[in-house]
Write a protein that holds these residues in place. Structure first.
Motif, short mmCIF file in Angstrom:
data_model
loop_
_atom_site.label_atom_id
_atom_site.label_comp_id
_atom_site.label_asym_id
_atom_site.label_seq_id
_atom_site.Cartn_x
_atom_site.Cartn_y
_atom_site.Cartn_z
N VAL A 152 -2.71 18.17 5.53
CA VAL A 152 -3.85 17.50 4.87
C VAL A 152 -3.47 17.31 3.39
O VAL A 152 -3.69 18.19 2.56
CB VAL A 152 -5.14 18.36 4.99
CG1 VAL A 152 -6.32 17.63 4.36
CG2 VAL A 152 -5.42 18.70 6.45
N PRO A 153 -2.88 16.16 3.07
CA PRO A 153 -2.33 15.99 1.72
C PRO A 153 -3.36 16.10 0.60
O PRO A 153 -3.02 16.49 -0.51
CB PRO A 153 -1.71 14.59 1.76
CG PRO A 153 -1.52 14.29 3.20
CD PRO A 153 -2.58 15.02 3.94
N LYS A 218 0.02 7.71 1.19
CA LYS A 218 -0.95 6.84 1.87
C LYS A 218 -2.16 7.61 2.34
O LYS A 218 -3.28 7.11 2.35
CB LYS A 218 -0.29 6.17 3.08
CG LYS A 218 0.44 4.90 2.77
CD LYS A 218 0.90 4.26 4.06
CE LYS A 218 1.70 3.00 3.80
NZ LYS A 218 2.40 2.54 4.96
N THR A 219 -1.93 8.85 2.81
CA THR A 219 -3.05 9.63 3.34
C THR A 219 -4.01 10.04 2.22
O THR A 219 -5.22 10.04 2.41
CB THR A 219 -2.53 10.88 4.09
OG1 THR A 219 -1.44 10.49 4.91
CG2 THR A 219 -3.60 11.49 4.94
N VAL A 220 -3.45 10.36 1.06
CA VAL A 220 -4.33 10.69 -0.07
C VAL A 220 -5.12 9.44 -0.47
O VAL A 220 -6.32 9.52 -0.76
CB VAL A 220 -3.51 11.22 -1.27
CG1 VAL A 220 -4.40 11.37 -2.50
CG2 VAL A 220 -2.88 12.56 -0.92
N ARG A 221 -4.46 8.28 -0.45
CA ARG A 221 -5.17 7.05 -0.80
C ARG A 221 -6.32 6.80 0.17
O ARG A 221 -7.39 6.32 -0.18
CB ARG A 221 -4.21 5.86 -0.83
CG ARG A 221 -3.25 5.90 -1.99
CD ARG A 221 -2.83 4.49 -2.42
NE ARG A 221 -2.08 3.81 -1.38
CZ ARG A 221 -0.76 3.96 -1.20
NH1 ARG A 221 -0.07 4.73 -2.01
NH2 ARG A 221 -0.14 3.31 -0.24
N ARG A 222 -6.07 7.15 1.41
CA ARG A 222 -7.11 7.02 2.44
C ARG A 222 -8.30 7.92 2.08
O ARG A 222 -9.45 7.52 2.18
CB ARG A 222 -6.49 7.47 3.76
CG ARG A 222 -7.36 7.33 4.93
CD ARG A 222 -7.26 5.94 5.48
NE ARG A 222 -8.15 5.83 6.61
CZ ARG A 222 -8.27 4.77 7.36
NH1 ARG A 222 -7.56 3.71 7.10
NH2 ARG A 222 -9.10 4.75 8.36
N SER A 223 -8.00 9.15 1.68
CA SER A 223 -9.07 10.08 1.28
C SER A 223 -9.80 9.54 0.05
O SER A 223 -11.03 9.64 -0.04
CB SER A 223 -8.49 11.46 0.96
OG SER A 223 -7.95 12.04 2.12
N LEU A 224 -9.03 8.96 -0.87
CA LEU A 224 -9.65 8.41 -2.07
C LEU A 224 -10.60 7.28 -1.75
O LEU A 224 -11.68 7.18 -2.34
CB LEU A 224 -8.57 7.88 -3.01
CG LEU A 224 -7.95 8.88 -3.96
CD1 LEU A 224 -6.93 8.20 -4.86
CD2 LEU A 224 -9.04 9.50 -4.81
N SER A 225 -10.21 6.45 -0.79
CA SER A 225 -11.11 5.35 -0.46
C SER A 225 -12.37 5.87 0.24
O SER A 225 -13.43 5.30 0.10
CB SER A 225 -10.40 4.26 0.35
OG SER A 225 -10.24 4.67 1.67
N ALA A 226 -12.25 7.01 0.94
CA ALA A 226 -13.46 7.62 1.52
C ALA A 226 -14.38 8.09 0.40
O ALA A 226 -15.61 7.96 0.48
CB ALA A 226 -13.09 8.79 2.42
#
Ligand code: SF4
Ligand code: SF4
Lengths: 299, 210
Positions: A152-153, A218-226
């Protein structure tokens, strides 16, 4: 309701699988428990430093309450003491050891502070030192419980434990603001306000730095967009930014040269704590696992 | 000894027989899948394709789930490397679930049945004894079958013979040979878990793989 939640099945095909077990349903109790124990440890420390007994007492109460709420999250709360079994490898174990060291020693020290015996006695000094060791463990363990999750980055950052310590200090300073509201006017308001502003600045800085460092992922960016536009945006902007930062910052800065009265301090403390809870909720809910296929893919 | 498995994605026909065999063997309640399949569409028409990735606990050599477990419920068996959960020790804290990169674990909050309002079927009555509400569960490489000298149900029931099970410490075992000769890969190697489940690529030069 006999059927499992549909998310279990929809997650099977998700490229970016959301972390749910520490975020959804009864996991809200875990979020509250972690928030309370961090703020409680902070309240204990700041209360001791500035000599505001009520803040220390609120801190102790918050840790006890956090521990009790944590039990509600476990599938088998009656087995909770078994979590002490692996302090050599598990941060949850270390956290439980820390809490069990902190609560009785802090309670005995507080009993001395309220007149049961002298706080200068050797016994009180030993209790104080042990409570501080327990407090340090509580500060540390939470961040590491999350940071060890390599998949979970958003959590797996060396900055997360430090960031959670600063959040605990901010929560402690908020408890001190509340304690101040109920204390005689002779108390050192300036020290509490300074602590709160410094801890808030540190927490916001570390949070921003952590996200900035993760932007390549990319996974952190995904979390950021959430956080920015997804399902937790309301909690992030409404709860953390507006309720937890804008309102108390305005109140505390105003109070630096003009008294905002007890009501103002109380509101600043409560909104700050509410914001911290929202921050914790967001950090858990926006968490996403690394995609299974990884950079190599499976072709 | 280190038990492991090689899954040949070229042989796999996405039939879900492994998933059903696992459910049948372990009598897992609704919402609990020790063996499951990641299915995803990649690319765009006319170059779209479907990726089908059968999954199970990878019985990692360096299992991240073991180190985070505060009770010692999750442990790695010395004799064969199988990662197991002791339901009597598990408190249901779910730390192991957040630590597993392969989504191998399920939290069983309560034991559900497949036919709501109709009670347990005779099959569920017989099989549900092994499940414990409030604990985490996962694939155990069919530990009971291993004890009897059988391979896991998913491998035994795969009609395409896409799964090869055996001892990865034995350089001459069938999975070891496949890994060495066919270029098998592990999922998410950068996670550092050193999984004992390997995959053979779906797209590779056409030659007999076993
Ligand atoms: S796949 Fe997950 S549950 Fe299985 S051993 Fe590895 S880390 Fe643990
Ligand atoms: S849920 Fe059970 S097996 Fe998983 S980490 Fe907690 S105690 Fe260990």
């Amino acid at each position: 309701m006999n059927r499992p939640t549909p998310s279990i099945y929809s997650d099977l095909g998700a490229v970016y699988r959301p972390e749910r077990v520490w975020a959804e349903g009864r996991a809200i109790t875990l979020v509250i428990a972690h928030f309370l124990s961090g703020a409680g440890a902070g309240g204990w420390l700041i209360g001791l430093i500035i000599g505001l007994r009520l803040a220390s007492l609120l801190g102790l109460a918050a840790v006890v309450l956090g521990g009790a709420i944590h039990l509600g999250f476990l599938g088998h709360p009656e087995r909770a003491l078994r979590m002490m079994a692996k302090p050599q490898s598990s941060w949850i174990s270390r956290g439980l050891w820390s809490m069990l060291l902190f609560v009785p020693t802090a309670a005995l020290y507080v009993a001395g502070a309220y007149g049961a015996w002298s706080t200068r006695s050797a016994f009180s000094v030993v209790m104080l030192v042990l409570s501080l060791v327990g407090m340090a463990g509580i500060f540390l363990y939470k961040g590491f419980v999350y940071a060890v999750a390599r998949a979970v980055p958003l959590w797996h950052s060396p900055l997360l434990p430090v960031s959670y310590i600063s959040a605990g200090l901010r929560g402690g300073a908020a408890l001190a603001l509340i304690g101040l509201a109920f204390s005689p006017s002779g108390q050192d308001r300036h020290a509490v306000q300074t602590w709160w502003l410094a801890a808030t600045a540190a927490m916001v800085f570390l949070f921003a730095l952590e996200l900035a460092m993760g932007l390549d992922d990319k996974t952190v960016r995904r979390s950021l967009s959430a956080l920015a536009e997804g399902s937790v945006a309301w909690a992030f902007f409404g709860g953390f930014v507006l309720f937890g930062l804008v309102v108390p910052v305005a109140l505390v800065i105003t109070s630096l040269d003009a008294s905002i009265g007890s009501a103002g301090l109380l509101i600043a403390g409560i909104t700050s704590l509410g914001g911290d809870l929202a921050y914790k909720y967001c950090m858990n809910t926006a968490a996403t696992y690394v995609p299974l296929l990884g950079p190599r893919g499976i072709a | 000894m280190r038990y492991g498995m090689v899954i040949d994605l070229k042989r796999c026909i996405s039939c879900y027989a492994c998933q059903v065999a696992c459910k049948s063997e372990n009598a897992t309640p609704p919402g609990v899948l020790y063996a499951w399949a990641f299915r995803q569409e990649q690319g765009e028409y006319p170059n779209a394709r479907q990726v089908y990735l059968p999954m199970l606990c990878n019985h990692c050599a360096e299992p991240s789930c073991v180190e985070v477990c505060p009770t010692g419920a999750t442990h790695k068996r010395d004799t064969d490397g199988v990662v197991l959960i002791d339901p009597e020790k598990c408190v249901g804290c779910r730390a192991c679930m957040t630590a597993c990169p392969y989504h191998a674990r399920y939290y069983v909050d309560k034991i559900r049945n497949y036919y709501p309002g109709q009670g347990l079927t005779p099959y569920e009555t017989a099989g549900y004894g092994r499940h414990n509400a409030g604990t985490v569960e996962k694939c155990n490489f069919c530990a009971d079958r291993l004890q009897k000298g059988q391979e896991p149900a998913c491998a035994a029931n795969c009609p395409a013979m896409a799964r090869t099970f055996g001892d990865l410490d034995d350089p001459d075992s069938a999975p070891s040979l496949l890994i060495r000769r066919e270029g098998a890969f592990q999922l998410l190697p950068d996670q550092g878990n050193d999984p004992s489940v390997y995959y053979l690529p779906a797209e590779r030069p056409a030659k007999e793989s076993r």
